[in-house]
Scaffold this active site. Structure first.
Site, PDB file in Angstrom:
ATOM      1  N   SER A  62      39.505  45.955  40.188  1.00 46.68           N
ATOM      2  CA  SER A  62      39.316  46.512  38.366  1.00 46.68           C
ATOM      3  C   SER A  62      38.866  48.298  38.766  1.00 46.68           C
ATOM      4  O   SER A  62      37.893  47.968  39.040  1.00 46.68           O
ATOM      5  CB  SER A  62      39.340  45.481  37.671  1.00 46.68           C
ATOM      6  OG  SER A  62      39.534  46.354  37.090  1.00 46.68           O
ATOM      7  N   TYR A 120      31.928  40.767  33.324  1.00 45.09           N
ATOM      8  CA  TYR A 120      32.905  41.061  34.275  1.00 45.09           C
ATOM      9  C   TYR A 120      33.519  42.290  34.727  1.00 45.09           C
ATOM     10  O   TYR A 120      33.077  42.933  35.950  1.00 45.09           O
ATOM     11  CB  TYR A 120      34.137  41.646  32.802  1.00 45.09           C
ATOM     12  CG  TYR A 120      35.553  41.673  34.287  1.00 45.09           C
ATOM     13  CD1 TYR A 120      36.244  40.895  34.490  1.00 45.09           C
ATOM     14  CD2 TYR A 120      36.413  42.669  34.522  1.00 45.09           C
ATOM     15  CE1 TYR A 120      37.348  40.556  35.160  1.00 45.09           C
ATOM     16  CE2 TYR A 120      37.436  43.163  35.005  1.00 45.09           C
ATOM     17  CZ  TYR A 120      37.823  41.954  35.659  1.00 45.09           C
ATOM     18  OH  TYR A 120      39.351  42.035  36.277  1.00 45.09           O
TER      19      TYR A 120
HETATM   20  N1  LIG Z   1      45.078  41.239  34.560  1.00 45.23           N
HETATM   21  C1  LIG Z   1      44.427  42.716  34.433  1.00 45.23           C
HETATM   22  O1  LIG Z   1      44.491  43.218  33.829  1.00 45.23           O
HETATM   23  C2  LIG Z   1      43.601  42.825  35.760  1.00 45.23           C
HETATM   24  C3  LIG Z   1      43.074  43.929  36.113  1.00 45.23           C
HETATM   25  C4  LIG Z   1      41.673  44.384  37.056  1.00 45.23           C
HETATM   26  C5  LIG Z   1      41.586  43.243  38.077  1.00 45.23           C
HETATM   27  N2  LIG Z   1      42.459  42.062  37.954  1.00 45.23           N
HETATM   28  C6  LIG Z   1      41.991  40.832  38.768  1.00 45.23           C
HETATM   29  O2  LIG Z   1      43.110  40.226  39.251  1.00 45.23           O
HETATM   30  C7  LIG Z   1      42.883  38.735  39.471  1.00 45.23           C
HETATM   31  C8  LIG Z   1      43.785  37.992  39.182  1.00 45.23           C
HETATM   32  O3  LIG Z   1      43.637  38.423  37.584  1.00 45.23           O
HETATM   33  P1  LIG Z   1      45.144  37.432  36.541  1.00 45.23           P
HETATM   34  O4  LIG Z   1      45.226  39.006  35.440  1.00 45.23           O
HETATM   35  O5  LIG Z   1      46.668  37.543  37.456  1.00 45.23           O
HETATM   36  O6  LIG Z   1      44.777  36.718  35.807  1.00 45.23           O
HETATM   37  P2  LIG Z   1      45.184  35.615  35.683  1.00 45.23           P
HETATM   38  O7  LIG Z   1      46.824  35.813  35.144  1.00 45.23           O
HETATM   39  O8  LIG Z   1      44.515  35.085  34.389  1.00 45.23           O
HETATM   40  O9  LIG Z   1      45.480  34.462  36.599  1.00 45.23           O
HETATM   41  C9  LIG Z   1      44.229  34.192  37.777  1.00 45.23           C
HETATM   42  C10 LIG Z   1      43.810  32.953  38.477  1.00 45.23           C
HETATM   43  O10 LIG Z   1      42.929  32.920  38.875  1.00 45.23           O
HETATM   44  C11 LIG Z   1      43.111  31.685  38.622  1.00 45.23           C
HETATM   45  N3  LIG Z   1      41.196  30.796  38.167  1.00 45.23           N
HETATM   46  C12 LIG Z   1      40.394  31.545  38.005  1.00 45.23           C
HETATM   47  N4  LIG Z   1      39.242  30.149  37.518  1.00 45.23           N
HETATM   48  C13 LIG Z   1      39.145  30.357  39.025  1.00 45.23           C
HETATM   49  C14 LIG Z   1      38.295  29.050  39.578  1.00 45.23           C
HETATM   50  N5  LIG Z   1      36.708  29.484  39.513  1.00 45.23           N
HETATM   51  N6  LIG Z   1      38.562  28.739  40.901  1.00 45.23           N
HETATM   52  C15 LIG Z   1      39.811  29.409  41.365  1.00 45.23           C
HETATM   53  N7  LIG Z   1      41.321  29.636  40.752  1.00 45.23           N
HETATM   54  C16 LIG Z   1      40.475  30.350  40.030  1.00 45.23           C
HETATM   55  C17 LIG Z   1      43.706  30.754  37.182  1.00 45.23           C
HETATM   56  O11 LIG Z   1      43.919  29.535  37.559  1.00 45.23           O
HETATM   57  P3  LIG Z   1      43.313  28.058  36.847  1.00 45.23           P
HETATM   58  O12 LIG Z   1      42.612  28.684  35.683  1.00 45.23           O
HETATM   59  O13 LIG Z   1      43.681  27.620  37.036  1.00 45.23           O
HETATM   60  O14 LIG Z   1      42.177  27.981  37.605  1.00 45.23           O
HETATM   61  C18 LIG Z   1      44.780  31.655  38.009  1.00 45.23           C
HETATM   62  O15 LIG Z   1      45.980  31.202  38.873  1.00 45.23           O
HETATM   63  C19 LIG Z   1      41.167  38.523  39.086  1.00 45.23           C
HETATM   64  O16 LIG Z   1      40.512  38.800  39.829  1.00 45.23           O
HETATM   65  C20 LIG Z   1      41.195  39.928  37.921  1.00 45.23           C
HETATM   66  O17 LIG Z   1      40.639  39.930  37.439  1.00 45.23           O
HETATM   67  C21 LIG Z   1      43.197  41.691  36.174  1.00 45.23           C
END
Ligand SMILES: NC(=O)c1ccc[n+]([C@@H]2O[C@H](COP(=O)([O-])OP(=O)(O)OC[C@H]3O[C@@H](n4cnc5c(N)ncnc54)[C@H](OP(=O)(O)O)[C@@H]3O)[C@@H](O)[C@H]2O)c1
Length: 257
Positions: free
Chosen positions: A139, A152
Site C-alpha cells: 500500500s 495497518y
Molecule cells: N482499497 C484500498 O484502498 C487499498 C489500498 C492499498 C492496499 N490495499 C490492499 O489491497 C488488498 C485488498 O484490499 P481490498 O481493498 O480489495 O479489500 P476488500 O474489498 O475488503 O477485500 C478483502 C478480501 O480479503 C478477504 N480477507 C480478509 N481477511 C481475510 C483472511 N483473514 N483470510 C482470508 N481472506 C481474507 C475478504 O474476504 P473475507 O472477509 O470473506 O475473508 C475479501 O475477499 C489488501 O491487502 C489491502 O490492504 C487496499
C-alpha cells in the site's frame, strides 16, 4: 511475464482488488483459484465468474494455510502464481482500552504473517514450476504512516521490507517477485473511512488499478505504483514530514485521547 495459461491462487479474492484480479485473469485465459473466509462471498464470486475455483481459508491461521496448500497443490499441480492480496484495515485509536491484547495485532496476522506463511508453504512447489511469480499487495501506507490506522501501516511497511528481501533471496530461481503498492481505492476496505473528518482522498477505481497492475506484471515491473501511489512515493522521499502531517488530519479528534 506472460499472463496466459497460468494457474493462479489469489488470497482474499471475493471482493475489491482480489475479485477484479480474478475476473481479469480468467478473461486472459488463466485457471484462477480464490480464497476468503466468508462462504456466502465465496459462493457469490463463483456464481458471478464462470470457471472460478474457490476455497474457504483464513490466511491468519497457519493450520488453514497448511490445509490449503495440501488441497490446492493436489487439485492444481500446475499452480505457478501466488497473489497475496487478503488484508484488512482498521481505524484504531490507541487510547481505546477496550481493545484486547490479541485483537490489537489481528491485522498483523492477516496482512503480514499471512503472506509470509503463504510464501513459506508454497515456495517449494513454485520452485518446481517452469515459470512462477509471487505478487504481494502492499500500500501507499507502506511508504508513509496513516496514524488513524496505526497497525495497518506497520503491516504494509513490514510486508514491503519482506518482499524486497524475498526478491533478493529468490534471484537465482525462476520465481519473479512483484509488489503492488496500491493507493486508496473504492473497495469495501475503505467503508469505515468514508465521511471521516479530514479524510478527503480521491479513491481510485479498482478496475483501473488492477488494469495497471496487470500491465505492470506483463512488463516485469517488479514494483507497481498505480495512480497516486507514485506521488506518495515521491512525497515520502522529498517531504516526509509534510505528507505525514496531511495524513494525520484524518481522525485527529479520535486520536487526541
Ligand atoms: N482499497 C484500498 O484502498 C487499498 C489500498 C492499498 C492496499 N490495499 C490492499 O489491497 C488488498 C485488498 O484490499 P481490498 O481493498 O480489495 O479489500 P476488500 O474489498 O475488503 O477485500 C478483502 C478480501 O480479503 C478477504 N480477507 C480478509 N481477511 C481475510 C483472511 N483473514 N483470510 C482470508 N481472506 C481474507 C475478504 O474476504 P473475507 O472477509 O470473506 O475473508 C475479501 O475477499 C489488501 O491487502 C489491502 O490492504 C487496499
Amino acid at each position: 511475464m506472460d499472463l496466459k495459461n497460468n494457474t493462479i491462487l489469489i488470497t482474499g479474492g471475493t471482493s475489491g482488488f482480489g475479485l477484479e484480479f480474478a475476473k481479469r485473469l480468467l478473461e486472459l485465459g488463466n485457471t484462477v483459484i480464490v480464497t476468503g473466509r466468508d462462504p456466502v462471498k465465496l459462493a457469490s464470486a463463483k456464481k458471478n465468474l464462470a470457471g472460478l475455483h474457490t476455497f474457504q481459508s483464513d490466511v491468519s491461521d497457519p493450520n488453514e494455510i497448511a490445509e490449503l496448500y495440501e488441497k490446492v497443490t493436489k487439485q492444481f499441480p500446475q499452480l505457478n502464481i501466488l497473489i497475496n492480496n487478503a488484508g484488512e484495515m482498521r481505524k484504531i485509536s490507541l487510547h481505546d482500552t477496550s481493545i484486547g491484547l490479541s485483537d490489537i495485532t489481528r491485522e498483523i496476522e492477516t496482512n503480514l504473517m499471512g503472506p509470509i506463511r503463504m510464501v513459506q508453504a508454497f515456495l517449494p512447489h513454485l520452485k518446481q514450476m517452469k515459470s512462477a511469480a509471487i505478487l504481494n499487495v502492499t500500500s501507499g501506507l507502506a511508504l508513509v504512516p496513516f496514524p488513524i490506522a496505526p497497525i495497518y501501516g506497520a503491516t504494509k511497511s513490514g510486508l514491503r521490507s519482506y518482499t524486497k528481501s524475498l526478491r533478493v533471496q529468490l534471484k537465482n530461481t525462476k520465481i519473479k517477485v512483484f509488489e503492488l503498492i496500491a493507493p486508496a481505492a473504492k473497495t469495501p476496505l475503505n467503508d469505515q473511512f468514508h465521511n471521516m473528518d479530514g479524510f478527503n482522498v480521491k479513491l481510485m477505481d479498482p478496475i483501473e488499478l488492477v488494469d495497471t497492475a496487470i500491465k505492470g506484471l506483463e512488463k516485469d515491473k517488479f514494483e507497481i505504483y498505480p495512480g497516486l501511489a507514485r506521488m506518495i512515493l515521491m512525497m515520502s522521499r522529498i517531504a516526509p514530514a509534510f505528507i505525514l502531517k496531511q495524513l494525520s488530519k484524518a481522525g485527529a479528534k479520535e486520536m487526541a485521547g
